[in-house]
Motif scaffolding. Structure first.
Motif, mmCIF file in Angstrom:
data_model
loop_
_atom_site.group_PDB
_atom_site.id
_atom_site.type_symbol
_atom_site.label_atom_id
_atom_site.label_comp_id
_atom_site.label_asym_id
_atom_site.label_seq_id
_atom_site.Cartn_x
_atom_site.Cartn_y
_atom_site.Cartn_z
ATOM 1 N N ARG A 105 20.309 57.059 42.220
ATOM 2 C CA ARG A 105 19.652 57.868 43.248
ATOM 3 C C ARG A 105 18.821 58.972 42.646
ATOM 4 N NH1 ARG A 105 22.202 58.011 48.495
ATOM 5 N NH2 ARG A 105 23.599 56.237 48.550
ATOM 6 N N LEU A 106 17.684 59.193 43.274
ATOM 7 C CA LEU A 106 16.951 60.437 43.038
ATOM 8 C C LEU A 106 17.037 61.211 44.351
ATOM 9 C CD1 LEU A 106 13.687 59.226 41.210
ATOM 10 C CD2 LEU A 106 15.690 60.325 40.202
ATOM 11 N N ASP A 107 17.113 62.535 44.271
ATOM 12 C CA ASP A 107 17.167 63.339 45.491
ATOM 13 C C ASP A 107 15.906 63.091 46.321
ATOM 14 O OD1 ASP A 107 19.493 64.439 44.504
ATOM 15 O OD2 ASP A 107 18.495 66.209 43.687
ATOM 16 N N LYS A 108 16.007 63.429 47.605
ATOM 17 C CA LYS A 108 14.867 63.224 48.505
ATOM 18 C C LYS A 108 13.606 63.923 47.972
ATOM 19 C CE LYS A 108 13.679 64.210 53.298
ATOM 20 N NZ LYS A 108 14.160 64.830 54.539
ATOM 21 N N ASP A 109 13.773 65.122 47.399
ATOM 22 C CA ASP A 109 12.582 65.859 46.929
ATOM 23 C C ASP A 109 12.205 65.526 45.483
ATOM 24 O OD1 ASP A 109 14.745 67.109 45.779
ATOM 25 O OD2 ASP A 109 14.133 69.146 46.257
ATOM 26 N N THR A 110 12.968 64.673 44.810
ATOM 27 C CA THR A 110 12.655 64.317 43.412
ATOM 28 C C THR A 110 11.658 63.162 43.385
ATOM 29 O OG1 THR A 110 14.846 65.019 42.690
ATOM 30 C CG2 THR A 110 13.650 63.580 41.194
ATOM 31 N N GLU A 111 10.760 63.217 42.390
ATOM 32 C CA GLU A 111 9.744 62.168 42.236
ATOM 33 C C GLU A 111 10.020 61.364 40.963
ATOM 34 O OE1 GLU A 111 5.945 64.097 42.040
ATOM 35 O OE2 GLU A 111 6.354 65.325 43.790
ATOM 36 N N PHE A 195 26.002 64.006 40.518
ATOM 37 C CA PHE A 195 25.262 64.386 41.715
ATOM 38 C C PHE A 195 24.424 65.653 41.458
ATOM 39 C CE2 PHE A 195 25.521 66.209 46.150
ATOM 40 C CZ PHE A 195 24.698 65.251 46.709
ATOM 41 N N HIS A 196 23.136 65.604 41.734
ATOM 42 C CA HIS A 196 22.230 66.758 41.550
ATOM 43 C C HIS A 196 22.342 67.356 40.140
ATOM 44 C CE1 HIS A 196 21.402 66.601 45.739
ATOM 45 N NE2 HIS A 196 22.402 67.313 46.169
ATOM 46 N N GLN A 197 22.543 66.507 39.155
ATOM 47 C CA GLN A 197 22.933 67.044 37.840
ATOM 48 C C GLN A 197 21.944 68.048 37.239
ATOM 49 O OE1 GLN A 197 24.708 64.403 35.091
ATOM 50 N NE2 GLN A 197 24.331 65.720 33.327
ATOM 51 N N VAL A 198 20.667 67.693 37.256
ATOM 52 C CA VAL A 198 19.690 68.571 36.596
ATOM 53 C C VAL A 198 19.640 69.923 37.329
ATOM 54 C CG1 VAL A 198 17.254 68.868 36.006
ATOM 55 C CG2 VAL A 198 18.350 66.631 35.715
ATOM 56 N N LYS A 199 19.604 69.851 38.656
ATOM 57 C CA LYS A 199 19.532 71.105 39.432
ATOM 58 C C LYS A 199 20.764 71.959 39.171
ATOM 59 C CE LYS A 199 16.733 69.001 43.045
ATOM 60 N NZ LYS A 199 16.786 68.304 44.321
ATOM 61 N N ARG A 200 21.927 71.305 39.104
ATOM 62 C CA ARG A 200 23.171 72.063 38.910
ATOM 63 C C ARG A 200 23.282 72.598 37.481
ATOM 64 N NH1 ARG A 200 27.306 67.965 40.431
ATOM 65 N NH2 ARG A 200 28.929 69.553 40.498
ATOM 66 N N TYR A 211 10.804 71.903 40.950
ATOM 67 C CA TYR A 211 10.093 70.609 40.957
ATOM 68 C C TYR A 211 10.797 69.703 39.953
ATOM 69 C CZ TYR A 211 6.538 67.071 40.075
ATOM 70 O OH TYR A 211 5.888 65.876 39.929
ATOM 71 N N LEU A 212 11.022 68.450 40.352
ATOM 72 C CA LEU A 212 11.748 67.535 39.458
ATOM 73 C C LEU A 212 11.147 66.138 39.528
ATOM 74 C CD1 LEU A 212 14.191 67.445 37.532
ATOM 75 C CD2 LEU A 212 15.615 66.819 39.469
ATOM 76 N N LYS A 213 10.930 65.577 38.342
ATOM 77 C CA LYS A 213 10.342 64.227 38.274
ATOM 78 C C LYS A 213 11.040 63.460 37.145
ATOM 79 C CE LYS A 213 5.932 61.962 37.296
ATOM 80 N NZ LYS A 213 4.517 62.183 36.982
#
Ligand code: URA
Length: 253
Positions: A105-111, A195-200, A211-213
């Motif tokens: 999964r990529l988050d809804k706002d991740t590209e 889950f949400h690893q980079v953001k966390r 911003y995440l891609k």
């Protein structure tokens, strides 16, 4: 021994409609096997012989499909959702019958890079926590990202639930200057998929990903010719790369 399959099953899987629609095609004489009109939609054929034609066009039978999608923001990585648009809605009708699903999964706002396939085994291998498949992200972060963060991520970041991540590699492209309103620009490679690893991970340093891609997964890199929302099939080399990578990884584990 040659593996044979029912003609209607093969044609349904290749996108020629339901079994009853295929029966009608056969009755109408539109389907030939080895140059002869098929007599019965339940007849056994060898899918690899390349001898089936519909309306004079050879039919290519294949079981698995692998698509690289440049995921745009605003879509969820699911096959169905009651509220949001799903990444499957970006895929054309020609692929519908393959029953593709996103690998992870990529988050809804991740590209960025999202692999879609119907090959459960490959997906399982890529997602297995034992395989430590590296995933590289480009991120823009509100805050100043420094060598101390690089060191903290190299040792393992402690997430909000207490979990300590595996060592991750942080490449700082621009440190960022919050006072001047400049976000930091970084690349981060992680070896798991919490889950949400980079953001966390950035949250653990008091900073916010804005911003995440995703750029890559294992040996697979996002094709920069794909615009957001576009997709293409993997090349043979790309697929081999993912498979080979996994053989090597499992030998080690
Ligand atoms: N990490 C995140 O926080 N979000 C993603 O979509 C992928 C990795």
């Amino acid at each position: 021994m040659k593996k044979t399959e029912r003609l209607d099953k093969l044609l349904a899987h290749a996108g020629f409609g339901t079994r009853s629609e295929i029966r009608k095609l056969v009755k109408a004489g539109a389907v030939t096997v080895g140059g002869q009109p098929a007599k019965d939609s339940g007849m056994q054929v060898d899918p690899e012989a390349g001898s089936v034609q519909v309306n004079g066009e050879p039919v290519l039978f294949r079981e698995y499909v692998y698509l690289m999608l440049h995921k745009p923001p605003g879509y969820v990585s699911a096959t169905e959702d009651n509220r949001d648009r799903t990444v499957l809605e970006l895929i054309g009708r020609d692929y519908r019958h393959f029953e593709l699903f996103p690998v992870g999964r990529l988050d809804k706002d991740t590209e960025g890079l999202l692999l879609l396939t119907n090959d459960g085994q490959l997906a399982h291998n890529l997602l297995s926590p034992k395989k430590h498949v590296p995933k590289t992200y480009y991120a823009e972060v509100d805050g100043q990202v420094t060598d101390a963060d690089r060191e903290a991520f190299r040792r393992g970041a402690q997430l909000d639930d207490g979990y300590i991540t595996l060592p991750a590699e942080l490449n700082i492209l621009e440190e960022g200057n919050p006072a001047a309103g400049h976000a930091a620009k970084v690349e981060l490679t992680i070896h798991e998929g919490k889950f949400h690893q980079v953001k966390r991970m950035f949250q653990s340093t008091g900073k916010t990903v804005v911003y995440l891609k995703r750029l890559s997964m294992g040996t697979l890199r996002l094709d920069d010719r794909l615009k957001k929302g576009e997709y293409r099939e993997l090349t043979g080399d790309e697929l081999e790369g993912l498979r080979r990578y996994h053989e090597l990884q499992s030998d080690r584990s």
